[in-house]
Design a protein around this motif. Structure first.
Motif, mmCIF file in Angstrom:
data_model
loop_
_atom_site.group_PDB
_atom_site.id
_atom_site.type_symbol
_atom_site.label_atom_id
_atom_site.label_comp_id
_atom_site.label_asym_id
_atom_site.label_seq_id
_atom_site.Cartn_x
_atom_site.Cartn_y
_atom_site.Cartn_z
ATOM 1 N N VAL A 92 47.925 64.973 14.088
ATOM 2 C CA VAL A 92 46.747 65.672 13.568
ATOM 3 C C VAL A 92 47.127 67.107 13.149
ATOM 4 N N ASP A 93 46.609 67.505 12.001
ATOM 5 C CA ASP A 93 46.819 68.866 11.472
ATOM 6 C C ASP A 93 48.232 69.162 11.001
ATOM 7 N N HIS A 94 49.076 68.171 10.910
ATOM 8 C CA HIS A 94 50.434 68.448 10.453
ATOM 9 C C HIS A 94 50.536 68.545 8.930
ATOM 10 N N GLY A 95 49.407 68.253 8.257
ATOM 11 C CA GLY A 95 49.365 68.510 6.816
ATOM 12 C C GLY A 95 49.339 67.277 5.934
ATOM 13 N N LYS A 96 48.940 66.123 6.471
ATOM 14 C CA LYS A 96 48.932 64.875 5.691
ATOM 15 C C LYS A 96 48.033 64.990 4.455
ATOM 16 N N THR A 97 46.802 65.405 4.686
ATOM 17 C CA THR A 97 45.843 65.452 3.583
ATOM 18 C C THR A 97 46.254 66.499 2.554
ATOM 19 N N THR A 98 46.680 67.671 3.035
ATOM 20 C CA THR A 98 47.096 68.732 2.118
ATOM 21 C C THR A 98 48.289 68.275 1.279
ATOM 22 N N ASN A 190 57.132 69.336 7.307
ATOM 23 C CA ASN A 190 56.158 70.095 6.523
ATOM 24 C C ASN A 190 55.910 71.491 7.102
ATOM 25 N N LYS A 191 55.215 72.310 6.351
ATOM 26 C CA LYS A 191 54.903 73.707 6.705
ATOM 27 C C LYS A 191 56.177 74.520 6.857
ATOM 28 N N ASP A 193 57.258 76.601 5.021
ATOM 29 C CA ASP A 193 57.044 77.977 4.559
ATOM 30 C C ASP A 193 56.720 78.937 5.699
ATOM 31 N N ALA A 227 53.241 71.927 1.705
ATOM 32 C CA ALA A 227 52.127 71.486 0.870
ATOM 33 C C ALA A 227 51.477 72.688 0.209
ATOM 34 N N THR A 228 51.662 73.876 0.788
ATOM 35 C CA THR A 228 51.013 75.057 0.214
ATOM 36 C C THR A 228 51.865 75.706 -0.878
HETATM 37 P P1 GTP Z 1 44.194 65.405 10.152
HETATM 38 O O1 GTP Z 1 43.691 64.645 8.962
HETATM 39 O O2 GTP Z 1 43.118 66.115 10.897
HETATM 40 O O3 GTP Z 1 45.062 64.589 11.053
HETATM 41 O O4 GTP Z 1 45.130 66.615 9.620
HETATM 42 P P2 GTP Z 1 46.162 66.564 8.436
HETATM 43 O O5 GTP Z 1 47.469 66.110 8.919
HETATM 44 O O6 GTP Z 1 45.589 65.879 7.266
HETATM 45 O O7 GTP Z 1 46.332 68.132 8.148
HETATM 46 P P3 GTP Z 1 45.678 68.940 6.980
HETATM 47 O O8 GTP Z 1 46.239 68.551 5.677
HETATM 48 O O9 GTP Z 1 44.202 68.934 7.138
HETATM 49 O O10 GTP Z 1 46.252 70.385 7.291
HETATM 50 C C1 GTP Z 1 45.981 71.061 8.514
HETATM 51 C C2 GTP Z 1 46.127 72.538 8.298
HETATM 52 O O11 GTP Z 1 47.476 72.862 7.986
HETATM 53 C C3 GTP Z 1 45.299 73.070 7.125
HETATM 54 O O12 GTP Z 1 44.763 74.317 7.498
HETATM 55 C C4 GTP Z 1 46.307 73.227 6.014
HETATM 56 O O13 GTP Z 1 45.958 74.239 5.127
HETATM 57 C C5 GTP Z 1 47.572 73.569 6.771
HETATM 58 N N1 GTP Z 1 48.788 73.152 6.060
HETATM 59 C C6 GTP Z 1 49.046 71.922 5.576
HETATM 60 N N2 GTP Z 1 50.251 71.886 5.000
HETATM 61 C C7 GTP Z 1 50.767 73.130 5.121
HETATM 62 C C8 GTP Z 1 52.010 73.731 4.734
HETATM 63 O O14 GTP Z 1 52.899 73.116 4.151
HETATM 64 N N3 GTP Z 1 52.180 75.037 5.058
HETATM 65 C C9 GTP Z 1 51.241 75.760 5.718
HETATM 66 N N4 GTP Z 1 51.502 77.040 5.979
HETATM 67 N N5 GTP Z 1 50.071 75.228 6.086
HETATM 68 C C10 GTP Z 1 49.830 73.937 5.801
#
Ligand code: GTP
Ligand code: MG
Length: 373
Positions: A92-98, A190-191, A193, A227-228
């Motif tokens: 969760v929150d590791h950035g899948k959707t982004t 991911n992330k 950056d 992803a950003t």
């Molecule tokens: P769930 O669907 O809840 O499991 O989360 P997820 O894995 O889809 O993560 P999501 O894409 O919602 O990203 C979670 C947070 O991480 C958001 O605030 C994004 O903006 C941030 N984020 C995602 N990818 C990156 C990245 O490559 N770099 C940085 N700095 N932040 C990122």
């Protein structure tokens, strides 16, 4: 099919072979991964893993249906390379959707960018002349659930691991789901950056969880992504393309269409809308379809940009209208010979479903319970 091996049971129900072997060991019957199980034991193990056997049974019926409809896809001429289907898994929150949004936006025309915020269950991008279909599963639990139901749609898993957080519980679960599915895994670290991330630590954690990075001599490419900032996105797509080329995923557009429902809902104006992935065959407007408990004649087909299509070949993610009730995620769909056949199959499923849910609820206790049934 029995006897079934530990390995094939593991693949069939989406649980690690190791878990099944441990369960057999605890029963005092240590077995190797290729050892055969009798039907009863296989059923017991599945139950212990929480996999519903009625659903397994249902799957067997559906597989038979596929056989009947297609006479075995192998016999029909016209198998061709189809787009690769990729699922993104991770904690969760590791950035899948982004990451998914970033991959898609690279492929979306400017004027259409607003469409990204609209939820889509799957979409297709093109990279180096190859089409890739991304499936946006709600998470690894849904992935496991769909696999357990035989809805094995993915060819490749992209495992997203946030560089600042490393391998977390759901990362581990995603790893075991991907391994049980027996599909190639590409890691997106991911992330990247973020300041002060420790890449070596993440590689180390991956190694201890049986995902040995290629740079350490293992089988798993670990692509640094953001992803950003969009760093590494091209490399990730390139790695997917290379993996696809290696495996040559095939499909046959010339058999009756079948595939899987990813999700469905009821729309005010258009009735039931279902996101489908066509796995084999070509789905066309006017086809009579059975999908889980639902049936109907396909009225409209939309692609992932909302454009209307006349037909959809293998690996195409589409949204269709025309079903009478909302099917579930993981329900298989089939183009049937005619609407009567589709209706009869759907009705008998609904009846069985009602019988099961009545049985599951136990005896009615109050008059109100009885009336509500
Ligand atoms: P769930 O669907 O809840 O499991 O989360 P997820 O894995 O889809 O993560 P999501 O894409 O919602 O990203 C979670 C947070 O991480 C958001 O605030 C994004 O903006 C941030 N984020 C995602 N990818 C990156 C990245 O490559 N770099 C940085 N700095 N932040 C990122
Ligand atoms: Mg998400």
């Amino acid at each position: 099919e029995f006897p079934i091996t530990i390995r094939s049971l593991s693949e069939a129900i989406g649980r690690p072979a190791k878990t099944l072997m441990t369960m057999m060991f605890q029963r005092g019957e240590p077995l190797t991964i290729n050892a055969g199980l009798d039907e009863e034991t296989a059923i017991e193990l599945s139950m212990e893993c929480g996999v519903d056997l009625e659903v397994r049974h249902e799957r067997d019926i559906e597989l038979e249906l596929v056989e009947k409809l297609t006479g075995g896809d192998d016999d029909v001429e016209g198998e061709t390379i189809r787009p690769t289907i990729v699922t993104i898994l991770g904690h969760v929150d590791h950035g899948k959707t982004t990451l998914l949004d970033a991959l898609r936006s690279a492929n979306v025309a400017d004027g259409e960018a607003g469409g990204i915020t609209q939820h889509i269950a799957a979409y297709q991008v093109e990279h180096e002349g190859q089409k890739i279909t991304f499936v946006d599963t709600p998470g690894h639990a849904a992935f496991g659930e769909m696999r357990a139901r035989g809805a094995n749609v993915t060819d490749i898993v992209v495992l997203v691991v946030a560089a600042d957080d490393g391998v977390m519980p759901q990362t581990k679960e995603a790893i075991s789901h991907a391994k049980a599915a027996g599909v190639p895994v590409i890691v997106a670290m991911n992330k990247i950056d973020l300041q002060g991330v420790d890449e070596q630590r993440v590689l180390q954690e991956l190694s201890t969880n049986n995902v040995l990075p290629a740079e350490w001599g293992g089988d798993y490419e670990v692509i640094r992504t953001s992803a950003t900032t969009r760093q590494g996105l091209d490399e990730l797509l390139h790695t997917i393309v290379l993996t696809a080329e290696l495996h040559e995923y095939k499909g046959n557009p010339n058999v009756p269409a079948h595939g899987v429902c990813l999700e469905a809902f009821r729309d005010e104006g258009r009735g039931v809308l279902a996101w489908l992935i066509v796995q084999q065959g070509t789905l066309r407007i006017g086809d009579d379809v059975l999908c889980g408990p639902a049936y109907g004649r396909i009225r409209a087909i939309y692609d992932d940009h909302g454009n209307e299509l006349e037909e959809a070949p293998p690996s195409t993610p589409i949204k269709v209208s025309g079903l009478d009730v909302v099917p579930g995620a993981g329900d298989h769909f089939f183009a049937m010979a005619d609407i009567d056949e589709a209706r009869e199959a759907a009705e008998s499923r609904r009846q069985r479903g009602r019988a099961e849910s009545l049985a599951g609820r136990g005896l009615p206790r109050t008059l109100e319970d009885i009336l509500n049934q």
